[in-house]
Scaffold this active site. Sequence first.
Site, PDB file in Angstrom:
ATOM      1  CG  PHE A  21      35.575  55.242  49.553  1.00  0.00           C
ATOM      2  CD1 PHE A  21      35.159  56.267  48.709  1.00  0.00           C
ATOM      3  CD2 PHE A  21      36.921  55.108  49.815  1.00  0.00           C
ATOM      4  CE1 PHE A  21      36.080  57.122  48.119  1.00  0.00           C
ATOM      5  CE2 PHE A  21      37.856  55.956  49.237  1.00  0.00           C
ATOM      6  CZ  PHE A  21      37.436  56.974  48.381  1.00  0.00           C
TER       7      PHE A  21
ATOM      8  CB  SER B 188      37.029  51.496  58.600  1.00  0.00           C
ATOM      9  OG  SER B 188      38.299  51.542  57.974  1.00  0.00           O
TER      10      SER B 188
ATOM     11  N   GLY C   7      48.035  56.349  49.043  1.00  0.00           N
ATOM     12  CA  GLY C   7      46.846  56.081  48.225  1.00  0.00           C
ATOM     13  C   GLY C   7      46.971  54.790  47.446  1.00  0.00           C
TER      14      GLY C   7
ATOM     15  CG  ASP D 250      38.930  48.481  53.110  1.00  0.00           C
ATOM     16  OD1 ASP D 250      38.604  48.172  51.943  1.00  0.00           O
ATOM     17  OD2 ASP D 250      38.499  49.502  53.688  1.00  0.00           O
TER      18      ASP D 250
ATOM     19  CG  HIS E 166      40.436  47.197  46.131  1.00  0.00           C
ATOM     20  ND1 HIS E 166      41.005  47.773  47.225  1.00  0.00           N
ATOM     21  CD2 HIS E 166      39.118  47.046  46.422  1.00  0.00           C
ATOM     22  CE1 HIS E 166      40.069  47.973  48.148  1.00  0.00           C
ATOM     23  NE2 HIS E 166      38.928  47.536  47.686  1.00  0.00           N
TER      24      HIS E 166
ATOM     25  CG  ASP F 282      35.682  47.420  48.713  1.00  0.00           C
ATOM     26  OD1 ASP F 282      34.532  47.846  48.916  1.00  0.00           O
ATOM     27  OD2 ASP F 282      36.694  48.105  48.884  1.00  0.00           O
TER      28      ASP F 282
END
Length: 211
Positions: free
Chosen positions: A20, A54, A77, A143, A146, A172
């Site tokens: 993303f 990344s 995930g 990262d 969240h 983010d």
Amino acid sequence: MTDARPAPEVLAAFESATGFMPVDEGLALYAAARRAAGATGLPLLEIGSYCGRSAILLADAARATGTVALTVDHHRGSEEQQPGWEYHDPELVDPAVGLMDTLPTFRRTLFRAGLEDHVVALVGRSPQIAAVWGGKLALVFIDGGHTDEHATGDYLGWAPHLAEQGLLVIHDVFPDPADGGQAPYRVYLRALAEGFEEVSVTGSLRVLRRR
């Protein structure tokens, strides 16, 4: 900050990998990694690798500076990648166990980019690995999950391992709730309050260092 850029073939591998992160944020991450590793000679660490997008940039920065990129991920995930959520990819579910498993894709991503030898994949929960990690780091890139629990845990677990000239990078970071979740933004504010200062802003990517 150094204006180092990855080679065209590395950038192409990054752009073609599943993930993303936008290109401009990736280039800012790469520049920070080159600067931090060049100044310290220490490893680069990423929390939340997903399919390796990344990690390509960190691995190439590690190769260029004679160090290694460490990636921390349980590869099951994050919250928003589970079934029924916006970022779920059913192709990444292991049918044998019925759970997300991004590790095979992550490994293929690095293999295709020719960067496997510059990465050490630490597979497990971030707080558990941080608790047993004993070394200093050139860069900590947050990262991962969240939620407040996960983002704060990543900060508390890994920021203390930063070397004196190391850099803290948070992805983010959205000051406006309309743009995204607020947990990384709250971690960013906490880091500023606890002695970090901002080095650069690129999209939602913040690069910080200790004052």
